[in-house]
Design a protein around this motif. Structure first.
Motif, PDB file in Angstrom:
ATOM      1  N   GLY A   1      -3.052   2.825  -2.434  1.00 57.32           N
ATOM      2  CA  GLY A   1      -3.761   3.329  -1.266  1.00 57.32           C
ATOM      3  C   GLY A   1      -5.127   2.706  -1.131  1.00 57.32           C
ATOM      4  O   GLY A   1      -5.566   2.346  -0.020  1.00 57.32           O
TER       5      GLY A   1
ATOM      6  N   SER B   1       0.818  -1.217   0.000  1.00 57.97           N
ATOM      7  CA  SER B   1       0.000   0.000   0.000  1.00 57.97           C
ATOM      8  C   SER B   1       0.848   1.262   0.000  1.00 57.97           C
ATOM      9  O   SER B   1       0.333   2.360  -0.230  1.00 57.97           O
ATOM     10  CB  SER B   1      -0.925   0.003   1.217  1.00 57.97           C
ATOM     11  OG  SER B   1      -0.178   0.011   2.417  1.00 57.97           O
TER      12      SER B   1
ATOM     13  N   TYR C   1      -2.842   5.894  -6.661  1.00 57.20           N
ATOM     14  CA  TYR C   1      -4.074   5.725  -5.890  1.00 57.20           C
ATOM     15  C   TYR C   1      -4.427   4.256  -5.692  1.00 57.20           C
ATOM     16  O   TYR C   1      -4.983   3.867  -4.664  1.00 57.20           O
ATOM     17  CB  TYR C   1      -5.235   6.457  -6.573  1.00 57.20           C
ATOM     18  CG  TYR C   1      -5.192   7.952  -6.370  1.00 57.20           C
ATOM     19  CD1 TYR C   1      -5.199   8.500  -5.093  1.00 57.20           C
ATOM     20  CD2 TYR C   1      -5.140   8.826  -7.450  1.00 57.20           C
ATOM     21  CE1 TYR C   1      -5.161   9.868  -4.896  1.00 57.20           C
ATOM     22  CE2 TYR C   1      -5.100  10.202  -7.270  1.00 57.20           C
ATOM     23  CZ  TYR C   1      -5.118  10.716  -5.987  1.00 57.20           C
ATOM     24  OH  TYR C   1      -5.074  12.076  -5.808  1.00 57.20           O
TER      25      TYR C   1
ATOM     26  N   THR D   1      -6.570   9.139   5.990  1.00 57.78           N
ATOM     27  CA  THR D   1      -5.191   8.678   5.894  1.00 57.78           C
ATOM     28  C   THR D   1      -4.337   9.928   5.695  1.00 57.78           C
ATOM     29  O   THR D   1      -4.876  11.034   5.536  1.00 57.78           O
ATOM     30  CB  THR D   1      -4.987   7.713   4.708  1.00 57.78           C
ATOM     31  OG1 THR D   1      -5.006   8.478   3.487  1.00 57.78           O
ATOM     32  CG2 THR D   1      -6.072   6.642   4.652  1.00 57.78           C
TER      33      THR D   1
END
Length: 355
Positions: free
Chosen positions: A153, A103, A150, A345
């Motif tokens: 994430g 991630s 992205y 986040t």
């Protein structure tokens, strides 16, 4: 009139800040090259290796590899053992630089930065004319770099943290519902949800033809084409059906009329349906956003997000650092009465929105 006195300490600090930025610019190219050549992957879990060993395993020329390794050591991305003249990638460094499923894997993000240089003249013209620059007018590195950045994430948070934070949505997804993914890009968010919830159906919407084509290819690779469908359409013109969940992943702030997009979503929502809004992390005021993340987002917003919004008419140019208060106001004006931050986040804010 006398010239103002120069504070030597402040001048030196500013010069060093600029040099650090210059160093980071060069370093980004080195990281991208290392990723494309598989140099990080060669080093991952291998323990200390000499430059010769790394070059041989990666099938590259040793002299280039040695110089590249030294740049990585200087930047703090690779460890060096002087006694053995060997180089080593720590487990933490591997997560950031070698593991594409991590991630926090970041090398692809430099494609987006590279695109800003390719598109510099377009940005200069936009500044002078006030005209917009549409997403599809940018260098293709932007599309690939943004999607890859992205994706990781989302992979780490979407199914594990964000969807469970929405009221009752996990149970609905497990049983089977229709989900709209507005501004789906390369389709990673739709595909991740489809893989986790095989009884539900996901409809990705985007205005960029090449992104839709890539999304379809990604769905085929992931073997979820029976669950995921992609449509070339605007945020106010996608297929009319009742969706139990409508998602906006890092895209609402790019739209020329975000209020109209929110109003259309309200019309498309099934009874007791939910909106999940994912936006770049931002506080409500500039002085609260002075950070490396804020700088990245304001810079991207200048050349990408605001530019695309203006290309679509720019009725409300939110920018990538809109903040919670302005986002809440968009949905209030669109007729929604419930707006709640459910997660965050370092890079994103996640909201649950209901009529």
């Amino acid at each position: 009139m006398n010239a103002p006195a120069i504070n030597t300490a402040e001048l030196e600090a500013l010069v060093m800040r600029a040099v650090n930025d210059l160093s980071a610019s060069y370093g980004g190219v080195m990281i991208s090259i290392g990723n494309k050549l598989g140099l990080y992957q060669t080093m991952a879990k291998a323990g200390p290796l000499s430059a010769v060993e790394i070059a041989q395993r990666a099938n590259c020329a040793e002299r280039y590899v040695r110089e590249w390794l030294n740049s990585q050591v200087a930047g703090g991305y690779i460890n060096y053992h002087p006694s053995s003249e060997s180089y080593e990638l720590s487990p933490e460094q591997a997560l950031v630089l070698a593991d594409e499923n991590s991630s926090v894997f970041i090398p692809h993000a430099w494609n987006a930065a590279a695109s800003l240089w390719f598109d510099e003249e377009k940005s200069v013209r936009a500044f002078r004319t006030g005209n917009g620059v549409a997403w599809g007018e940018h260098d293709a590195r932007l599309h690939c770099g943004s999607a890859a950045f992205y994706r990781n994430g989302y992979r780490g948070n979407l199914v594990a943290n964000w969807l469970p934070a929405l009221t009752g949505v996990i149970g609905k997804l497990a049983k089977g519902i229709s989900v709209a993914d507005v501004g789906c890009g390369h389709g990673h968010s739709s595909i991740l949800m489809a893989q986790a919830f095989p009884n539900s159906r996901f409809y990705g919407i985007d205005t960029h033809p090449d992104s839709i084509k890539t999304a379809q290819q990604n769905a085929q690779q992931a073997e979820v084409t029976n669950q995921v469908h992609f449509e070339l359409a605007t945020a106010t013109g996608y297929t009319n059906r009742h969706y139990d969940l409508i998602c906006f992943f890092d895209c609402l702030h790019d739209m020329g009329d975000p209020i109209a997009a929110a109003k259309y979503a309200a019309q498309m929502l099934a009874p007791d349906g939910s909106i999940m809004l994912v936006e770049p992390f931002a506080h409500d005021h500039l002085e609260q956003n002075i950070s490396p993340v804020g700088r990245v987002y304001y810079s991207a917003s200048t050349t990408i997000c605001c530019a695309h919004s203006i290309s679509e008419g720019g009725k409300l140019v939110l920018g990538a650092q809109a903040g919670e208060a302005r986002l809440a106001e968009v949905f209030r004006k669109a007729g929604f009465s419930y707006f709640r931050r459910v997660a965050e986040t370092p890079f994103n804010l996640i909201f649950e929105i209901k009529i």
